[in-house]
Each structure stands twice: as C-alpha cells, then as structure tokens.
Design a protein around this motif. Structure first.
Motif, PDB file in Angstrom:
ATOM      1  N   VAL A  11      57.238  76.145  35.752  1.00  0.00           N
ATOM      2  CA  VAL A  11      58.033  75.101  35.110  1.00  0.00           C
ATOM      3  C   VAL A  11      59.426  75.041  35.721  1.00  0.00           C
ATOM      4  CG1 VAL A  11      59.119  74.378  32.965  1.00  0.00           C
ATOM      5  CG2 VAL A  11      56.737  75.113  32.972  1.00  0.00           C
ATOM      6  N   CYS A  12      59.998  76.236  35.963  1.00  0.00           N
ATOM      7  CA  CYS A  12      61.346  76.271  36.568  1.00  0.00           C
ATOM      8  C   CYS A  12      61.342  75.622  37.953  1.00  0.00           C
ATOM      9  CB  CYS A  12      61.839  77.720  36.653  1.00  0.00           C
ATOM     10  SG  CYS A  12      62.236  78.437  35.046  1.00  0.00           S
ATOM     11  N   LEU A  13      60.317  75.921  38.755  1.00  0.00           N
ATOM     12  CA  LEU A  13      60.221  75.305  40.076  1.00  0.00           C
ATOM     13  C   LEU A  13      60.075  73.787  39.984  1.00  0.00           C
ATOM     14  CD1 LEU A  13      57.881  77.788  41.998  1.00  0.00           C
ATOM     15  CD2 LEU A  13      60.277  77.279  42.507  1.00  0.00           C
ATOM     16  N   THR A 151      41.498  70.624  48.430  1.00  0.00           N
ATOM     17  CA  THR A 151      42.914  70.977  48.363  1.00  0.00           C
ATOM     18  C   THR A 151      43.746  69.734  48.636  1.00  0.00           C
ATOM     19  OG1 THR A 151      42.455  73.220  49.134  1.00  0.00           O
ATOM     20  CG2 THR A 151      44.732  72.439  49.313  1.00  0.00           C
ATOM     21  N   ALA A 152      44.745  69.506  47.799  1.00  0.00           N
ATOM     22  CA  ALA A 152      45.641  68.357  47.961  1.00  0.00           C
ATOM     23  C   ALA A 152      47.077  68.835  47.930  1.00  0.00           C
ATOM     24  CB  ALA A 152      45.395  67.322  46.867  1.00  0.00           C
ATOM     25  N   SER A 153      47.876  68.292  48.826  1.00  0.00           N
ATOM     26  CA  SER A 153      49.308  68.620  48.837  1.00  0.00           C
ATOM     27  C   SER A 153      50.106  67.350  49.085  1.00  0.00           C
ATOM     28  CB  SER A 153      49.613  69.667  49.910  1.00  0.00           C
ATOM     29  OG  SER A 153      49.322  69.160  51.204  1.00  0.00           O
ATOM     30  N   ALA A 333      47.665  71.240  44.860  1.00  0.00           N
ATOM     31  CA  ALA A 333      46.617  71.502  43.879  1.00  0.00           C
ATOM     32  C   ALA A 333      45.324  71.745  44.625  1.00  0.00           C
ATOM     33  CB  ALA A 333      46.458  70.331  42.915  1.00  0.00           C
ATOM     34  N   SER A 334      44.499  72.647  44.074  1.00  0.00           N
ATOM     35  CA  SER A 334      43.215  72.938  44.688  1.00  0.00           C
ATOM     36  C   SER A 334      42.201  73.237  43.596  1.00  0.00           C
ATOM     37  CB  SER A 334      43.305  74.121  45.656  1.00  0.00           C
ATOM     38  OG  SER A 334      43.695  75.302  44.972  1.00  0.00           O
ATOM     39  N   GLY A 335      40.933  73.034  43.868  1.00  0.00           N
ATOM     40  CA  GLY A 335      39.868  73.294  42.899  1.00  0.00           C
ATOM     41  C   GLY A 335      38.520  73.199  43.543  1.00  0.00           C
ATOM     42  N   GLY A 356      50.556  73.855  41.401  1.00  0.00           N
ATOM     43  CA  GLY A 356      51.934  74.306  41.253  1.00  0.00           C
ATOM     44  C   GLY A 356      52.829  73.791  42.362  1.00  0.00           C
ATOM     45  N   PRO A 357      54.118  73.669  42.085  1.00  0.00           N
ATOM     46  CA  PRO A 357      55.081  73.231  43.108  1.00  0.00           C
ATOM     47  C   PRO A 357      55.623  74.414  43.896  1.00  0.00           C
ATOM     48  CG  PRO A 357      56.175  73.371  41.003  1.00  0.00           C
ATOM     49  CD  PRO A 357      54.742  73.772  40.758  1.00  0.00           C
TER      50      PRO A 357
END
Length: 484
Positions: A11-13, A151-153, A333-335, A356-357
């Motif tokens: 969350v902080c990132l 995987t997506a970025s 994100a990946s899955g 996550g970022p």
C-alpha cells in the motif's frame, strides 16, 4: 502478522507511486525553441519590383506536403509526361519513401511503450535433486512441475520519458517526410535539366543541319567557279573543309544527346534501351521566376524543414536523457496454474497469482546518465548548427542563381547582337565573293565567326534554362505557373 506487514508495504508503494504520478505534470527537459537565424529583408541579386510575383504565380503554404508540379511553367506536354514517370518510377524516390515508412513505424514502436506489456508461458519440467543436499525435503527425489501463467506489467510515464521518445520519433518522421520532398525535388529538377539540355542539343543540331545544307550549296558554287576557271583549287578545298567540319560537329552532338536520353530513362526508373525521345527543334520558353522574400524560403525549402525537425528530435532526446534521473513506477501482475501432477494442472487449487507496484530508481551509475545527457545536448547543438548552415546555403543557392539569371539575360542580349552582326558579315562576304570582289577565304572566315557566335548563343540559352531550373529548385519548387 508478516502478511499484514507485506500488505502495508505494498500500500505504501502504491501511495508513493500515486504521489509521483501527481508530479508528472512537471515534465523534465527543455522546452523546444526553433533555432534563430538571420534572415535578410530582401535578396541581394533582385530588385524589390522583381520580387513581386506576376499574375498566376502562387506560393505554397508551409503546410503543403506536395511541393507542386513546378515544371508546368515550361508549358511542355512531353516534359510533363516525363516528370510524371519520375514520380512513380524513380528508384531514389522509392528509397526515400521506404525510409519514411521506417520512420513512421518507429513512431509506433515508441508509442507502444504507453501500453501494458503482457506475456504468457507454458512449461513442463522434470527436476531431480541430489541426495547429498542437506536441509532439503526433496533431496534425492524427482519432481515434475507443470506451469501455465500470464504476466502483465505497465510503467506509467510519470516523468515523460516515453513522451519524449515519442516526440523524437515524430520529429524524425516529419524530417523523413521533408527528406522525401527534397529528394523528389532534386530528381525532378535533374530530369528537367537533362530534358532542357536535350532540347537545346536538338536546336543546335537543327542549326548545324541547316549550315551543312548552306555549306553544301556554297561548295557547289565554288565547284562551278572552279570548273569555269574562276576559283582556285585552294578555294575549293576551303569550301570542302568547311562543309566536313560542320558535318563532324553535327555528328559529335549525337554523343551528348544519347547521354541525356539515357540519363532521363534512368531517372524514370527504366533501362535506357527501352526509351527513345524524338528530336524537337523548337526551344523551350524561358519562364519568369519570382523569388519572393527570403523569409518565405524557410517555409518552402524541404531541406530546411527537415533540418529544423531534426533539431526538434534532438531536443526531445535531451528531455528523454533528463527523465532518466527520475525513478520509474512499475505496476505488475501475474497469475496462472502450477502443479506437480499433470492431472491437477488446471484445477482451482493449483492456481497462483501475484500483484504489486515497484518503484525503481538508479542510485549510482558511475556518471553514465550525466554523460548521456551531455551527449544529447551536444547532438542538439550540432543539429542546430546544421539547421543554420542549411539556411545559409539555401540563401546562397538562391542568390547564385538569381545572379546567373540576370547576368545571362543581359549577356544574351549582347550575344544576339553579335550573332546578327556576324550573320550580316557572312552574307556580305558571300555577295562579294559572287561578285568577284574577294576570295573565298573571306567567306570561310566570316561564316566560321558566325557559326561560333550562333553556337555560343545556343549554349547561352542552355545555361539560362539551367539557371532557371536551379533557381526553382533553390526556391523549394513551390511555385505554380497556372492562372487562377
């Protein structure tokens, strides 16, 4: 507890990334300013009255992509047809067009960085672990691993790094467009020069053909007088020599004409063996070319526009190098599914995912980014110098050809007087010879002078055509001779 800390860290990132996104409006890098150039108020080699375009002449607007069919000013249908074939068949133009298409594709390549990057993979692995590895539960066992995932970025362009790269690619695309226009202008001008030369050679050939007929009649007259004991054998040989010299000069023109014809064929993109142009004995009309004001040259010359666009591209490169000093935010994100048994591979319990970022920034690079920025700034200075030099060279080309047009026009008037005088002298000498008042040497001498002066006038006409065509090219080829 650890899971909670990981969530808080993520969350902080994410919050940090949003905060950086709020700063994205402050784009790093210099704003583009077109390099300043010194533009004279008028051309040195033209009077203010001559600078005004005559009726029917229209200058192209800066937004015009087509430089105009300027060769229409000669009013020659054959030339128009040849120039049309250059547009579609010239290989140099086709190469420049391919370069433009490459530049257009590079814009798409750079723009693609705005979009997420998605990959998919499928794997089937069999691993055997050594029995001698301490502390591993799978020591000495063979494990099968079946996996399938996506995987997506995505990297938000917080500090306009991608934007600068896209701007640079667009500017280079625009420069390629102007390069194409410049190459097209050069090829069309080259064909016009070759065609004008060929037409002048035809005119000169017609002149020499008429002289051969005249000299043939003169020789017949001397032969008659020689047979009657009036003329000497020396006079007969002089008449024969004069006739054969004229024939040799006429034959010699064939080499130059063939070369011009071959050059025209290649410019149109066809083999010289497949092209023949019938002789035309009428000279082309000389058009009046209004130069306009020097300030409009910056809008009409495609090479100037191309040089300016390369300065803009170099400026964008400086912005991209400046953006490298700021951190990048990467959202990923990946899955998928993973299992040790093929039968369980695609079942719900075998699924995995991660999201996550990440905030990535370079802390130390040994001065690499600073040197890259210095190199980009130096390239921008070089591009600006090229732009200014291109402008200066354009002004020089216009001034040179304006001087040629005016000087050759004045010279043509004087040369025409020389032709008229030598022609009259040759006629008087022939009359005197027929009356027995002089020998044939005077006839040969005056006719030789007349021939030299007449050919000089034809050559001067060729130079005037060449100066006109070069002036049109120097002005950017944006004039249209059609009446409204």
């Amino acid at each position: 507890m650890n899971m909670r800390k990981q969530r808080i860290s993520r969350v902080c990132l994410f919050v940090a990334g949003l905060s950086l996104a709020g700063l994205a409006g402050c784009t790093p890098g210099p704003a583009y300013v077109r390099p300043s150039v010194s533009v004279p108020a008028h051309y040195k080699e033209v009077s203010p009255v001559d600078a005004k375009p005559p009726q029917g002449w229209l200058s192209a607007q800066p937004s015009d992509a087509d430089r105009g069919e300027w060769w229409d000013v000669f009013g020659d249908p054959t030339l128009n047809a040849l120039e049309a074939k250059v547009t579609v068949g010239n290989q140099t133009i086709k190469k420049s067009l391919a370069d433009l298409q490459q530049a257009q594709a590079m814009v798409g390549v750079e723009r693609s960085a705005y979009m997420p990057f998605v990959t998919a993979d499928v794997s089937a692995d069999v691993n055997h672990t050594s029995k001698d590895v301490v502390g591993r539960s799978l020591a000495g066992k063979t494990v099968q691993d079946y996996a399938m995932g996506v995987t997506a970025s995505w990297e938000p362009d917080l500090f306009d790094r991608i934007g600068h790269a896209v701007d640079a690619a667009k500017a280079r695309e625009q420069a390629s467009e102007e390069d194409l226009a410049s190459v097209s202008l050069s090829m069309h001008a080259e064909l016009a020069l070759d065609y004008a030369d060929l037409r002048q050679l035809d005119v000169e050939a017609a002149l020499l053909g008429q002289l051969v007929n005249d000299y043939t009649q003169a020789k017949a007259l001397v032969q008659t007088q020689f047979d009657g004991g009036i003329a000497s054998e020396s006079e007969l040989q002089q008449a024969e020599t004069q006739l054969e010299v004229a024939k040799a000069q006429l034959i010699d023109l064939g080499e130059a004409r063939a070369q011009r014809e071959h050059a025209i064929a290649v410019l149109m993109g066809i083999p010289p063996a497949d092209f023949t142009l019938a002789p035309v004995q009428q000279p082309l009309p000389l058009p009046v070319i209004p130069p306009g004001l020097p300030s409009t040259l910056l809008e009409r010359r495609p090479d100037i526009a191309a040089a300016e666009r390369r300065v803009a591209a170099a400026n964008a490169d400086v912005g991209e190098a400046t953006s490298a000093f700021f951190p990048d935010l990467v959202l990923s994100a990946s899955g998928g599914f993973e299992s040790s048994k093929f039968a369980q591979w695609a079942t719900l319990p075998s699924r995995f995912w991660a999201i996550g970022p990440a905030l990535v920034g370079t802390l130390f690079d040994g001065g690499r980014r600073r040197e890259e920025l210095s190199a980009a700034e130096a390239r921008q200075d070089a591009a600006a110098a090229d732009y200014r030099q291109t402008v200066l060279s354009a002004f020089q080309e216009v001034e040179d050809n304006l001087a040629s047009v005016h000087v050759l026009a004045d010279e043509s008037v004087a040369q025409q007087r020389a032709v008229d005088a030598s022609s009259q002298a040759a006629q008087l000498a022939m009359t005197r010879y027929q009356d027995g008042a002089t020998d044939y040497l005077e006839v040969v001498s005056t006719q030789s002078v007349n021939l030299a002066q007449t050919r000089a006038q034809v050559e001067l006409s060729r130079r005037r055509f060449a100066a006109d065509i070069r002036l049109i090219k120097a002005l950017g080829g944006t004039w249209s001779g059609r009446d409204e």
